[in-house]
Design a protein around this motif. Sequence first.
Motif, short mmCIF file in Angstrom:
data_model
loop_
_atom_site.label_atom_id
_atom_site.label_comp_id
_atom_site.label_asym_id
_atom_site.label_seq_id
_atom_site.Cartn_x
_atom_site.Cartn_y
_atom_site.Cartn_z
N LEU A 1 -10.94 56.01 -21.72
CA LEU A 1 -12.09 56.86 -21.98
C LEU A 1 -13.05 56.25 -22.99
O LEU A 1 -14.27 56.44 -22.90
CB LEU A 1 -11.59 58.22 -22.48
N GLY A 2 -12.51 55.56 -23.96
CA GLY A 2 -13.36 54.99 -25.00
C GLY A 2 -13.65 55.96 -26.12
O GLY A 2 -14.63 55.79 -26.85
N ASN A 3 -12.79 56.96 -26.28
CA ASN A 3 -12.94 57.90 -27.39
C ASN A 3 -12.32 57.28 -28.64
O ASN A 3 -11.96 56.12 -28.65
CB ASN A 3 -12.27 59.24 -27.03
N VAL A 4 -12.18 58.08 -29.69
CA VAL A 4 -11.70 57.55 -30.97
C VAL A 4 -10.34 58.10 -31.38
O VAL A 4 -9.87 57.84 -32.48
CB VAL A 4 -12.70 57.86 -32.10
N MET A 5 -9.67 58.84 -30.48
CA MET A 5 -8.44 59.50 -30.89
C MET A 5 -7.33 58.51 -31.21
O MET A 5 -6.46 58.79 -32.04
CB MET A 5 -7.98 60.49 -29.83
N ALA A 6 -7.32 57.35 -30.58
CA ALA A 6 -6.31 56.34 -30.93
C ALA A 6 -6.45 55.94 -32.39
O ALA A 6 -5.44 55.65 -33.06
CB ALA A 6 -6.45 55.12 -30.02
N LEU A 7 -7.67 55.90 -32.90
CA LEU A 7 -7.88 55.59 -34.31
C LEU A 7 -7.27 56.68 -35.18
O LEU A 7 -6.69 56.40 -36.24
CB LEU A 7 -9.37 55.43 -34.61
N TYR A 8 -7.40 57.92 -34.77
CA TYR A 8 -6.79 59.02 -35.51
C TYR A 8 -5.27 58.94 -35.48
O TYR A 8 -4.61 59.21 -36.48
CB TYR A 8 -7.24 60.37 -34.93
N VAL A 9 -4.71 58.57 -34.33
CA VAL A 9 -3.25 58.46 -34.23
C VAL A 9 -2.74 57.45 -35.25
O VAL A 9 -1.79 57.71 -35.99
CB VAL A 9 -2.84 58.05 -32.80
N GLY A 10 -3.37 56.27 -35.29
CA GLY A 10 -2.94 55.26 -36.24
C GLY A 10 -3.18 55.65 -37.68
O GLY A 10 -2.33 55.44 -38.54
N ALA A 11 -4.34 56.27 -37.96
CA ALA A 11 -4.67 56.65 -39.33
C ALA A 11 -3.74 57.73 -39.86
O ALA A 11 -3.31 57.68 -41.02
CB ALA A 11 -6.12 57.13 -39.41
N VAL A 12 -3.41 58.71 -39.03
CA VAL A 12 -2.49 59.77 -39.46
C VAL A 12 -1.09 59.19 -39.67
O VAL A 12 -0.40 59.55 -40.63
CB VAL A 12 -2.47 60.92 -38.43
N ALA A 13 -0.66 58.30 -38.79
CA ALA A 13 0.66 57.69 -38.94
C ALA A 13 0.75 56.91 -40.25
O ALA A 13 1.74 57.01 -40.99
CB ALA A 13 0.95 56.77 -37.75
N ILE A 14 -0.30 56.14 -40.57
CA ILE A 14 -0.30 55.37 -41.82
C ILE A 14 -0.34 56.29 -43.02
O ILE A 14 0.36 56.09 -44.02
CB ILE A 14 -1.49 54.39 -41.83
N SER A 15 -1.17 57.34 -42.94
CA SER A 15 -1.27 58.29 -44.04
C SER A 15 0.06 58.99 -44.30
O SER A 15 0.47 59.17 -45.46
CB SER A 15 -2.35 59.34 -43.73
N LEU A 16 0.75 59.35 -43.23
CA LEU A 16 2.03 60.03 -43.37
C LEU A 16 3.08 59.12 -43.99
O LEU A 16 3.88 59.55 -44.83
CB LEU A 16 2.50 60.50 -41.99
N ALA A 17 3.06 57.85 -43.60
CA ALA A 17 4.11 56.93 -44.03
C ALA A 17 3.86 56.31 -45.40
O ALA A 17 4.80 55.97 -46.11
CB ALA A 17 4.28 55.82 -43.00
N LEU A 18 2.58 56.16 -45.77
CA LEU A 18 2.25 55.40 -46.98
C LEU A 18 1.42 56.24 -47.94
O LEU A 18 0.19 56.26 -47.86
CB LEU A 18 1.47 54.13 -46.62
N PRO A 19 2.06 56.95 -48.86
CA PRO A 19 1.29 57.66 -49.88
C PRO A 19 0.48 56.68 -50.72
O PRO A 19 0.86 55.53 -50.90
CB PRO A 19 2.38 58.34 -50.72
N GLY A 20 -0.65 57.15 -51.24
CA GLY A 20 -1.49 56.30 -52.06
C GLY A 20 -2.70 55.78 -51.28
O GLY A 20 -3.00 56.24 -50.18
N TRP A 21 -3.36 54.80 -51.88
CA TRP A 21 -4.59 54.28 -51.29
C TRP A 21 -4.36 53.61 -49.94
O TRP A 21 -5.22 53.66 -49.06
CB TRP A 21 -5.25 53.28 -52.25
N ARG A 22 -3.19 52.97 -49.74
CA ARG A 22 -2.94 52.30 -48.46
C ARG A 22 -2.98 53.27 -47.30
O ARG A 22 -3.45 52.92 -46.21
CB ARG A 22 -1.59 51.59 -48.50
N GLY A 23 -2.49 54.48 -47.53
CA GLY A 23 -2.52 55.48 -46.47
C GLY A 23 -3.82 56.25 -46.41
O GLY A 23 -4.22 56.74 -45.35
N ALA A 24 -4.52 56.35 -47.55
CA ALA A 24 -5.74 57.17 -47.60
C ALA A 24 -6.95 56.46 -47.03
O ALA A 24 -7.82 57.09 -46.42
CB ALA A 24 -6.01 57.59 -49.05
N VAL A 25 -7.05 55.15 -47.23
CA VAL A 25 -8.26 54.42 -46.82
C VAL A 25 -8.49 54.49 -45.31
O VAL A 25 -9.61 54.83 -44.88
CB VAL A 25 -8.20 52.96 -47.32
N PRO A 26 -7.50 54.18 -44.46
CA PRO A 26 -7.78 54.26 -43.01
C PRO A 26 -8.21 55.66 -42.58
O PRO A 26 -9.16 55.81 -41.80
CB PRO A 26 -6.44 53.86 -42.38
#
Length: 359
Positions: free
Chosen positions: A143-168
Amino acid sequence: MTAMSPARRSPLTDGRLALVAGLMLLAILGIGLGPTLLREGTRDWIAYDQAADRLAAGTPLYVFTLATPDDEYYLYPPAAAALWGAIGSPEALLALKIVALGAVGVLALVVAPTGSGRQRLAIAGALAVAALIAAPDIHDVILGNVMALYVGAVAISLALPGWRGAVPLGLVCALALKPVIGPYLVWLALRRRGDAARVIAVGLVASTICAAIIGPGRYIEYLIALPRMAVLADLPSGNVGLTAISRELALMAVVVAYVVTIAAALRMDPWRSAAIAIAAGLLAQPTIGFNYAGLLLPAVVALWRADRLSGLIACLVVPLVTVVSPPLAATAIIGLAILQPGGPLRISPAVAVVTGRET
């Protein structure tokens, strides 16, 4: 919740069956739905192209009128149009989405907080593969939407507290803010306040830099256009959200999503409440497509981390139910988190908050 003691480990709850069953189901569904997904005719990057052109030409960025039938609806902050005009292309978006889906592997830090490097690498690889072959994520790539970016960003945010998870996550919100992320941001504010502040700070800084480059007027235009974005609720096709059934039902679901998220964040363990918050996003987004269901993978992982049996059931049920209805699959995750089939038979604290009954 900590990992299970060796005495309680079994093939049903130690994660092997959940990983194998989940990967097999995702692969079968991906192959089975592949021909249908490939018939998707919409390409969302056309909207990004047109928005970038309108931004460069100084014409209105947001169009919601039938007087311009060839224009695609553009529903994101101006930053996405500006970035697309500078360096965007379908190929670059595809590459970024593959990286984002692969980043789901960081959830191995959540699923396997201990263990050998080889074990954690295997789990990381399995989760990355799961994200890449999941039918909703395949649909999002097509489709070319952006939800895959959200999937990755939420996964990183959940796993990595702090700036590493917050920036994406902050950058994704600055580029493509969607209602689907609302409950998770509320959960962050209640359970990891510092991370919520970091996500907001990153989003504000990115937006401020963009406004300084393209002019603050474009952001005023965006704020004025926000109420008109409800036009998606009236689309005759492609809308499998609850507004397709009833606007009243969709509004009720939004309220329930935030009530359940807040109750869970205040009264339940962090992983179970995180699963509820991520899944509740699909109820808080009244107009959604199948590709939004990719967010349910991080939710299932968080649920498994809290309760092995609940997570196993989710691995078996959620991929199948998602094909029928993404909101129904999200509701299944919320129900499993509240009912706690892997725990003692008792009323969950989240249920006690809603019903007034004490545990």
